[in-house]
Design a protein around this motif. Structure first.
Motif, PDB file in Angstrom:
ATOM      1  N   LEU A  86       0.807  -1.385  -0.080  1.00  0.00           N
ATOM      2  CA  LEU A  86      -0.111  -0.030   0.062  1.00  0.00           C
ATOM      3  C   LEU A  86       0.830   1.265   0.085  1.00  0.00           C
ATOM      4  O   LEU A  86       1.719   1.461   0.776  1.00  0.00           O
ATOM      5  N   ALA A  87       0.645   2.086  -0.939  1.00  0.00           N
ATOM      6  CA  ALA A  87       1.254   3.304  -0.916  1.00  0.00           C
ATOM      7  C   ALA A  87       0.438   4.510  -1.050  1.00  0.00           C
ATOM      8  O   ALA A  87      -0.650   4.766  -1.699  1.00  0.00           O
ATOM      9  N   SER A  88       0.905   5.752  -0.399  1.00  0.00           N
ATOM     10  CA  SER A  88       0.051   6.783  -0.555  1.00  0.00           C
ATOM     11  C   SER A  88       0.969   7.748  -1.654  1.00  0.00           C
ATOM     12  O   SER A  88       1.995   7.963  -1.322  1.00  0.00           O
ATOM     13  N   TYR A  89       0.143   8.260  -2.832  1.00  0.00           N
ATOM     14  CA  TYR A  89       0.938   8.964  -3.571  1.00  0.00           C
ATOM     15  C   TYR A  89       1.661  10.077  -2.776  1.00  0.00           C
ATOM     16  O   TYR A  89       2.752  10.777  -3.327  1.00  0.00           O
ATOM     17  N   GLN A  90       0.718  10.842  -2.205  1.00  0.00           N
ATOM     18  CA  GLN A  90       1.539  12.126  -1.486  1.00  0.00           C
ATOM     19  C   GLN A  90       2.685  11.871  -0.622  1.00  0.00           C
ATOM     20  O   GLN A  90       3.441  12.807  -0.457  1.00  0.00           O
ATOM     21  N   ALA A  91       2.770  10.483   0.031  1.00  0.00           N
ATOM     22  CA  ALA A  91       4.007  10.458   0.989  1.00  0.00           C
ATOM     23  C   ALA A  91       5.024   9.654   0.079  1.00  0.00           C
ATOM     24  O   ALA A  91       6.217   9.325   0.666  1.00  0.00           O
ATOM     25  N   LEU A  92       4.885   9.476  -1.063  1.00  0.00           N
ATOM     26  CA  LEU A  92       6.305   9.264  -2.042  1.00  0.00           C
ATOM     27  C   LEU A  92       7.511  10.091  -1.845  1.00  0.00           C
ATOM     28  O   LEU A  92       7.430  11.427  -1.795  1.00  0.00           O
ATOM     29  N   GLN A  93       8.499   9.668  -1.490  1.00  0.00           N
ATOM     30  CA  GLN A  93       9.769  10.494  -1.316  1.00  0.00           C
ATOM     31  C   GLN A  93      10.087  11.109  -2.837  1.00  0.00           C
ATOM     32  O   GLN A  93      10.589  12.178  -2.869  1.00  0.00           O
ATOM     33  N   ASN A  94       9.946  10.542  -3.795  1.00  0.00           N
ATOM     34  CA  ASN A  94      10.114  11.116  -5.226  1.00  0.00           C
ATOM     35  C   ASN A  94       8.933  10.964  -5.865  1.00  0.00           C
ATOM     36  O   ASN A  94       8.628   9.943  -6.687  1.00  0.00           O
ATOM     37  N   GLN A  95       8.051  11.968  -5.947  1.00  0.00           N
ATOM     38  CA  GLN A  95       6.748  11.762  -6.865  1.00  0.00           C
ATOM     39  C   GLN A  95       6.994  11.952  -8.277  1.00  0.00           C
ATOM     40  O   GLN A  95       6.417  11.370  -8.861  1.00  0.00           O
ATOM     41  N   THR A  96       8.180  12.460  -8.861  1.00  0.00           N
ATOM     42  CA  THR A  96       8.538  12.109 -10.201  1.00  0.00           C
ATOM     43  C   THR A  96       8.810  10.742 -10.708  1.00  0.00           C
ATOM     44  O   THR A  96       8.490  10.395 -11.774  1.00  0.00           O
ATOM     45  N   GLU A  97       9.293  10.092  -9.813  1.00  0.00           N
ATOM     46  CA  GLU A  97       9.719   8.606 -10.101  1.00  0.00           C
ATOM     47  C   GLU A  97       8.351   7.785 -10.272  1.00  0.00           C
ATOM     48  O   GLU A  97       8.024   6.613 -11.030  1.00  0.00           O
ATOM     49  N   GLY A  98       7.380   8.042  -9.161  1.00  0.00           N
ATOM     50  CA  GLY A  98       6.295   7.656  -9.037  1.00  0.00           C
ATOM     51  C   GLY A  98       5.972   6.260  -8.587  1.00  0.00           C
ATOM     52  O   GLY A  98       6.964   5.669  -8.336  1.00  0.00           O
TER      53      GLY A  98
END
Length: 181
Positions: free
Chosen positions: A102-114
């Motif tokens: 489970l992942a939260s998009y807002q909590a991703l360390q690097n949102q550009t890598e997605g």
């Protein structure tokens, strides 16, 4: 328990960097396979891809679990097992573990890598440890990942269902089978 199992930590390696034989872990075929899956997921924690790994052997709604170290986190549950006769004294058993990440998009360390970064890291981890340190003595099939968005009133997450199928050979003692006859 997931941090260190059978003297091995992170991805099946012991502290000196050696890969121990799965038989040194003790336990059943299913337990050894599950331990190696957890160790490989913990290697992804160490690499910063995941934040934690939880083993659950009971029916709890994963959306109600608070991740111990934040998102993304992995849940490893119980296997589904299929058996096929290999010969008169051997079964090829396939242990299917559906690992939920489970992942939260807002909590991703690097949102550009997605999200794709997590998918590739999981695939690479299991592609590079395809025998699960010998626990899957008959191979691990390529990991399959299904990605779906999920949400509740207070959470908006991405769920990865990672299907890991590990095959092992089980030999039994049959008093009617002697020396191959």
């Amino acid at each position: 328990m997931s941090q260190e199992i059978g003297g091995a930590e992170y991805g099946g390696y012991d502290v000196s960097g050696n890969i121990p034989a799965a038989s040194t872990l003790g336990g059943s075929l299913a337990q050894n396979i599950k331990r190696e899956i957890v160790l490989n997921l913990n290697a992804l924690v160490k690499a910063g891809v995941l934040n934690s790994v939880l083993e659950i052997d009971y029916g709890k709604d994963p959306l109600t679990i608070d991740p111990p170290s934040g998102y993304p986190f992995a849940l490893v549950g119980m296997p589904i097992v299929q058996s096929d006769y290999e010969d008169q004294a051997t079964n090829r058993q396939t242990y299917r573990f559906d690992v939920l990440i489970l992942a939260s998009y807002q909590a991703l360390q690097n949102q550009t890598e997605g999200i794709e970064y997590i998918i590739d890291a999981v695939l690479n981890q299991f592609d590079n440890h395809f025998t699960l340190a010998g626990a899957a003595i008959a191979s691990v099939l390529p990991v399959e990942i299904l990605t779906i968005p999920v949400s509740t009133a207070d959470k908006s997450l991405v769920a990865f269902m990672c299907t890991i199928k590990a095959q092992a050979l089980f030999e039994w003692n049959n008093p009617n089978v002697q020396n191959g006859s």
